[in-house]
Design an enzyme around this catalytic site. Structure first.
Site, PDB file in Angstrom:
ATOM      1  N   GLU A  94       0.878  -1.163   0.000  1.00 29.87           N
ATOM      2  CA  GLU A  94       0.000   0.000   0.000  1.00 29.87           C
ATOM      3  C   GLU A  94       0.919   1.217   0.000  1.00 29.87           C
ATOM      4  O   GLU A  94       1.736   1.354  -0.893  1.00 29.87           O
ATOM      5  CB  GLU A  94      -0.959  -0.087   1.190  1.00 29.87           C
ATOM      6  CG  GLU A  94      -1.854  -1.300   1.041  1.00 29.87           C
ATOM      7  CD  GLU A  94      -2.774  -1.583   2.202  1.00 29.87           C
ATOM      8  OE1 GLU A  94      -3.896  -2.039   1.934  1.00 29.87           O
ATOM      9  OE2 GLU A  94      -2.386  -1.374   3.365  1.00 29.87           O
ATOM     10  N   GLU A 105       1.098   6.808  11.612  1.00 26.65           N
ATOM     11  CA  GLU A 105      -0.347   6.598  11.712  1.00 26.65           C
ATOM     12  C   GLU A 105      -0.666   5.455  12.672  1.00 26.65           C
ATOM     13  O   GLU A 105      -1.555   5.569  13.529  1.00 26.65           O
ATOM     14  CB  GLU A 105      -0.893   6.282  10.328  1.00 26.65           C
ATOM     15  CG  GLU A 105      -2.341   5.865  10.299  1.00 26.65           C
ATOM     16  CD  GLU A 105      -2.729   5.352   8.928  1.00 26.65           C
ATOM     17  OE1 GLU A 105      -2.341   4.215   8.602  1.00 26.65           O
ATOM     18  OE2 GLU A 105      -3.384   6.080   8.186  1.00 26.65           O
ATOM     19  N   THR A 158      17.602  24.626   0.395  1.00 24.60           N
ATOM     20  CA  THR A 158      17.900  24.972  -0.996  1.00 24.60           C
ATOM     21  C   THR A 158      16.777  24.467  -1.896  1.00 24.60           C
ATOM     22  O   THR A 158      16.355  23.309  -1.789  1.00 24.60           O
ATOM     23  CB  THR A 158      19.235  24.354  -1.435  1.00 24.60           C
ATOM     24  OG1 THR A 158      20.263  24.819  -0.565  1.00 24.60           O
ATOM     25  CG2 THR A 158      19.565  24.739  -2.867  1.00 24.60           C
ATOM     26  N   ASN A 227      12.411   5.545   4.016  1.00 24.66           N
ATOM     27  CA  ASN A 227      11.540   6.419   3.245  1.00 24.66           C
ATOM     28  C   ASN A 227      11.350   5.833   1.859  1.00 24.66           C
ATOM     29  O   ASN A 227      12.093   4.931   1.441  1.00 24.66           O
ATOM     30  CB  ASN A 227      12.103   7.838   3.155  1.00 24.66           C
ATOM     31  CG  ASN A 227      11.002   8.891   3.157  1.00 24.66           C
ATOM     32  OD1 ASN A 227       9.845   8.617   2.816  1.00 24.66           O
ATOM     33  ND2 ASN A 227      11.357  10.115   3.522  1.00 24.66           N
ATOM     34  N   THR A 274      10.674  12.790   7.383  1.00 27.55           N
ATOM     35  CA  THR A 274       9.441  13.391   6.886  1.00 27.55           C
ATOM     36  C   THR A 274       8.311  13.105   7.865  1.00 27.55           C
ATOM     37  O   THR A 274       8.065  11.951   8.210  1.00 27.55           O
ATOM     38  CB  THR A 274       9.080  12.832   5.501  1.00 27.55           C
ATOM     39  OG1 THR A 274      10.168  13.043   4.608  1.00 27.55           O
ATOM     40  CG2 THR A 274       7.843  13.519   4.946  1.00 27.55           C
ATOM     41  N   ASN A 275       7.643  14.139   8.306  1.00 28.46           N
ATOM     42  CA  ASN A 275       6.544  14.012   9.256  1.00 28.46           C
ATOM     43  C   ASN A 275       5.211  13.942   8.522  1.00 28.46           C
ATOM     44  O   ASN A 275       5.002  14.659   7.544  1.00 28.46           O
ATOM     45  CB  ASN A 275       6.560  15.217  10.204  1.00 28.46           C
ATOM     46  CG  ASN A 275       5.406  15.199  11.195  1.00 28.46           C
ATOM     47  OD1 ASN A 275       4.302  15.656  10.903  1.00 28.46           O
ATOM     48  ND2 ASN A 275       5.667  14.694  12.378  1.00 28.46           N
ATOM     49  N   ASP A 278      -1.082  14.430   9.852  1.00 22.80           N
ATOM     50  CA  ASP A 278      -2.345  13.864  10.315  1.00 22.80           C
ATOM     51  C   ASP A 278      -2.134  12.894  11.461  1.00 22.80           C
ATOM     52  O   ASP A 278      -2.971  12.778  12.360  1.00 22.80           O
ATOM     53  CB  ASP A 278      -3.096  13.193   9.158  1.00 22.80           C
ATOM     54  CG  ASP A 278      -2.387  11.956   8.626  1.00 22.80           C
ATOM     55  OD1 ASP A 278      -1.148  11.971   8.528  1.00 22.80           O
ATOM     56  OD2 ASP A 278      -3.083  10.985   8.285  1.00 22.80           O
ATOM     57  N   ASP A 550     -14.454  -2.258   3.105  1.00 17.70           N
ATOM     58  CA  ASP A 550     -13.207  -1.885   3.787  1.00 17.70           C
ATOM     59  C   ASP A 550     -13.512  -1.714   5.278  1.00 17.70           C
ATOM     60  O   ASP A 550     -14.172  -0.762   5.691  1.00 17.70           O
ATOM     61  CB  ASP A 550     -12.672  -0.583   3.184  1.00 17.70           C
ATOM     62  CG  ASP A 550     -11.311  -0.193   3.732  1.00 17.70           C
ATOM     63  OD1 ASP A 550     -11.109  -0.280   4.962  1.00 17.70           O
ATOM     64  OD2 ASP A 550     -10.449   0.216   2.934  1.00 17.70           O
ATOM     65  N   TRP A 665      -4.257  -0.447  12.057  1.00 15.30           N
ATOM     66  CA  TRP A 665      -5.063   0.774  12.165  1.00 15.30           C
ATOM     67  C   TRP A 665      -6.544   0.468  11.994  1.00 15.30           C
ATOM     68  O   TRP A 665      -7.400   1.100  12.647  1.00 15.30           O
ATOM     69  CB  TRP A 665      -4.610   1.834  11.145  1.00 15.30           C
ATOM     70  CG  TRP A 665      -5.044   1.577   9.726  1.00 15.30           C
ATOM     71  CD1 TRP A 665      -4.337   0.959   8.745  1.00 15.30           C
ATOM     72  CD2 TRP A 665      -6.306   1.937   9.135  1.00 15.30           C
ATOM     73  NE1 TRP A 665      -5.076   0.904   7.575  1.00 15.30           N
ATOM     74  CE2 TRP A 665      -6.276   1.504   7.789  1.00 15.30           C
ATOM     75  CE3 TRP A 665      -7.440   2.597   9.614  1.00 15.30           C
ATOM     76  CZ2 TRP A 665      -7.352   1.698   6.922  1.00 15.30           C
ATOM     77  CZ3 TRP A 665      -8.518   2.792   8.745  1.00 15.30           C
ATOM     78  CH2 TRP A 665      -8.459   2.340   7.408  1.00 15.30           C
TER      79      TRP A 665
END
Length: 685
Positions: A94, A105, A158, A227, A274-275, A278, A550, A665
């Site tokens: 995913e 999350e 930059t 990442n 990277t944050n 949400d 879902d 989740w």
């Protein structure tokens, strides 16, 4: 679940005790007029899976049962460290490209789940432990972000342009493009006495499946920051090169992985994170409720330390309110022509898709950078978090301007939802301050929101970011919760229209049969926003093109409709929420709640991953990275997965494989919805 995080390109080249009573659950200023006890639908539900016990009491029992199922080590939701996996199953692609990765999350859902457990049982240790777990493993420690002291707020990063085509990367960095000043750095450093960022990185390889654990002095096998997305909105998961967040050139090519993404004269070993705003906001939202519930139990002191940390996280979360390069907001066209921001002129007051930060691994030659994001998706907004960060004494952050910033953000978010509501009721994508990521010129007639350009599918296009109905359920749950707590009349009409649309698209049958929206198609555009005279958006339309079962989204939808019904008295919304919960409970198995999912998209295991001509390198396991590499060729570990034969047969011409996935989740979202419904509509025993 199409979560994905934006690029960090732009750096200079990581035993319970039961409550004895149930009561109408109230919070804040709103007074409810709903009758206590069962809904008409519940009273007449002869086929309830609960037997003779009243349904509402059984929802709480089912919360505890599902909670215990999730927490049972035999069911495989957690690592040895206690970290929640993205899913029990390992073969799943995913936004995370392996089931035993995890996301910020998932951590935020664990915190929320444990807050609900504390509300039901009075035991707050699991809630505090969940925050401590997140702090230990998902917020980079001081030695994992070592060069922040070199950061210059007057020159945050930059510039490097984004592109809609992954083949345009590496993106050439351009130090001549002016960037604005960062107005938060000095305030945060002064407030907390540190230059470190208190925010979660978004993605972690929990079992070190890729093998990056040994990079940068780490330990092989440990949970490791990684990442994926770095090359613009068209780069789907299937086209990514998963890489370490700390790159010391141990793996990849001559310059590690850096020169796949940015073009520079030379490359330095570096870290970068990277944050996902949400997720941090959801953690704050959960901390608010933990404080409310513990206070009602006369035990606020039990959670006070954790709540204080949540306020701190909310302080740093303000980085998500800023243009990527801190340029001024509104009519921002041309990388050099768009003015550099000063003060807070680069603050769009919304929650964007990410913020990111990084720096040199070598602190003897230190440098560091920070960026915001120019894209704001409605699905990431959290008015509930903005509300508590601006009004709740326990959660207003310590920085002098933080409470005001979040109050302004709350107002702007409410306008954003209103601006983006379609004629039918669904909420459209969002807006950007940087057209196509390079401050380009939008098509003539593009509607604007305080000078930001309407974007039907902000951030990613494969698949379009506002196709998945889950964004509707997630974001509108927060808006409905805010409505319940605050009674803010500005959001009532938006929720009325949205709920009518959604309830009309839901079907609930017998024996666990149900359908909710799955995929959406959009046409037209909103009216340009005029706060004094909002348009009716008669030309903006949404169509539900597919339905599904879902289970995670269904849990979130039931939660949203429950809060909306409690705030508005809407019987249809309440009955739909309870009907969906009943249907979910009829789909239980030994590991939780799941339904079969046919994954036709797994044909993309063979998709080519763009690698520039002349570039070559290796993954930690020896998989070769070169032009012509595919998603699966640089992830050969999948061939050892027990479920690989089903995928392989599909790739060889067979039928699309079907799995029953147990995403952490999703199970948490269902459990939370069960407890929420009981709290909102429960009766005294």
């Amino acid at each position: 679940m199409p979560i994905r995080r934006g690029s960090d390109i732009g750096s200079p080249a990581r035993t319970r005790s039961r409550k004895k009573s149930r009561r109408l659950w109230t919070a804040g200023a709103i007074a409810l007029s709903l009758p206590l006890g069962l809904t008409a639908a519940a009273q007449g539900n002869a086929s309830s899976p609960f037997g003779d016990e009243p349904e509402l009491l059984q929802y709480e029992e089912q919360f505890l049962t599902l909670y215990e199922t999730i927490k049972d080590p035999a069911n495989g939701y957690f690592s040895d460290e206690g970290i929640p996996y993205h899913s029990v199953e390992t073969l799943i692609v995913e936004a995370p490209d392996h089931g035993h990765q995890t996301t910020s999350e998932a951590y935020s859902y664990l915190i929320w789940l444990e807050a609900q457990y504390g509300q039901v049982t009075g035991d707050w240790q699991p809630f505090n432990d969940s925050w401590a777990l997140m702090e230990e493993w998902m917020i980079p420690s001081a030695d994992e972000q070592p060069s922040n002291s070199f950061y210059d707020p007057s020159s945050p990063a930059t510039y490097a342009p984004e592109s809609t085509d992954p083949a345009d990367y590496p993106a050439q960095m351009d130090p001549d493009v002016p960037v604005g000043e960062d107005p938060l750095a000095d305030e945060l450093s002064s407030t907390y006495g540190t230059d470190e960022i208190y925010g979660m990185h978004w993605l972690q390889d929990v079992d070190d499946t890729y093998g990056y654990g040994s990079a940068c002095g780490g330990t092989a096998g440990d949970p490791t920051f990684i990442n994926t997305f770095q090359r613009g909105p068209q780069e789907s998961t299937w086209e990514t090169v998963t890489h370490p967040s700390c790159d010391d050139f141990s793996f990849g090519g001559e310059n590690g992985y850096l020169d796949l993404f940015t073009g520079d004269a030379s490359y330095a070993q570096q870290w970068r994170y990277t944050n996902a705003p949400d997720a941090d906001a959801r953690a704050v939202q959960a901390a608010y409720w933990a404080n409310q519930w513990a206070s009602e139990q006369g035990n606020a002191a039990a959670v006070a330390g954790t709540v204080e940390k949540a306020a701190q996280m909310g302080d740093y979360l303000r980085y998500s309110m800023y243009d990527k390069y801190f340029k001024e907001i509104g009519d921002c066209v041309g990388p050099s022509e768009c003015a550099a921001g000063s003060g807070k002129s680069s603050n769009h007051q919304l929650m964007s898709w990410y913020y990111a930060w990084g720096g040199a691994l070598d602190t003897s030659a230190g440098w560091a950078w920070r960026i915001g994001a120019s894209y704001a998706h409605f699905g990431y907004q959290n008015p509930m978090a903005a509300y508590v960060l601006s009004t709740d004494e326990a959660l207003i952050p310590q920085s002098p301007s933080a409470g005001e910033d979040w109050g302004n953000s709350l107002d702007r978010m409410i306008e954003f939802y209103t601006w983006l509501q379609s004629a039918e009721g669904g909420i459209a994508g969002g807006a950007t301050n940087s057209w196509e990521g390079d401050y380009g010129t939008p098509p003539a007639g593009t509607p604007t929101f305080y000078g930001m350009y309407y974007d039907e599918k902000p951030v990613y296009h494969d698949p379009p970011s506002n196709r998945w109905f889950g964004m509707q359920a997630w974001s509108m749950q927060r808006l409905a919760e805010y409505y319940y707590v605050s009674g803010d009349e500005r959001v009532g009409p938006v929720l009325d229209k949205w709920a009518d649309w959604v309830v009309g698209e839901v079907t609930i049958g017998e024996g666990g049969d149900f359908q909710i929206p799955a995929e959406l198609e959009w046409s037209g555009a909103p009216d340009t926003w005029d706060p004094a005279n909002p348009g009716d958006n008669a030309g903006l339309h949404v169509e539900v093109t597919a339905h599904s079962q879902d289970v995670g989204v269904t849990g979130s939808l039931a939660n949203a409709l429950s809060f909306y019904a409690a705030a508005s008295g809407d019987t249809a919304a309440q009955e739909t929420a309870s009907g969906l919960l009943d249907a979910l409970l009829a789909n239980q198995d030994a590991q939780g709640i799941a339904v079969p999912e046919t994954r036709g998209d797994y044909s993309r295991f063979g998709d080519e991953v763009y690698i520039p001509e002349g570039w070559s390198g290796t993954m930690p396991n020896g998989d070769v990275i070169e032009p012509g590499s595919t998603f699966s060729s640089i992830r050969s570990f999948y061939q050892e997965d027990e479920n690989w034969p089903q995928v392989e047969a599909y790739l060889n011409g067979g039928d699309a494989p079907t799995f029953e996935y147990h995403r952490f989740w999703a199970q948490a979202d269902i459990a939370i919805a069960l407890a929420t419904y009981t709290q909102l509509f429960g009766a005294e025993e």
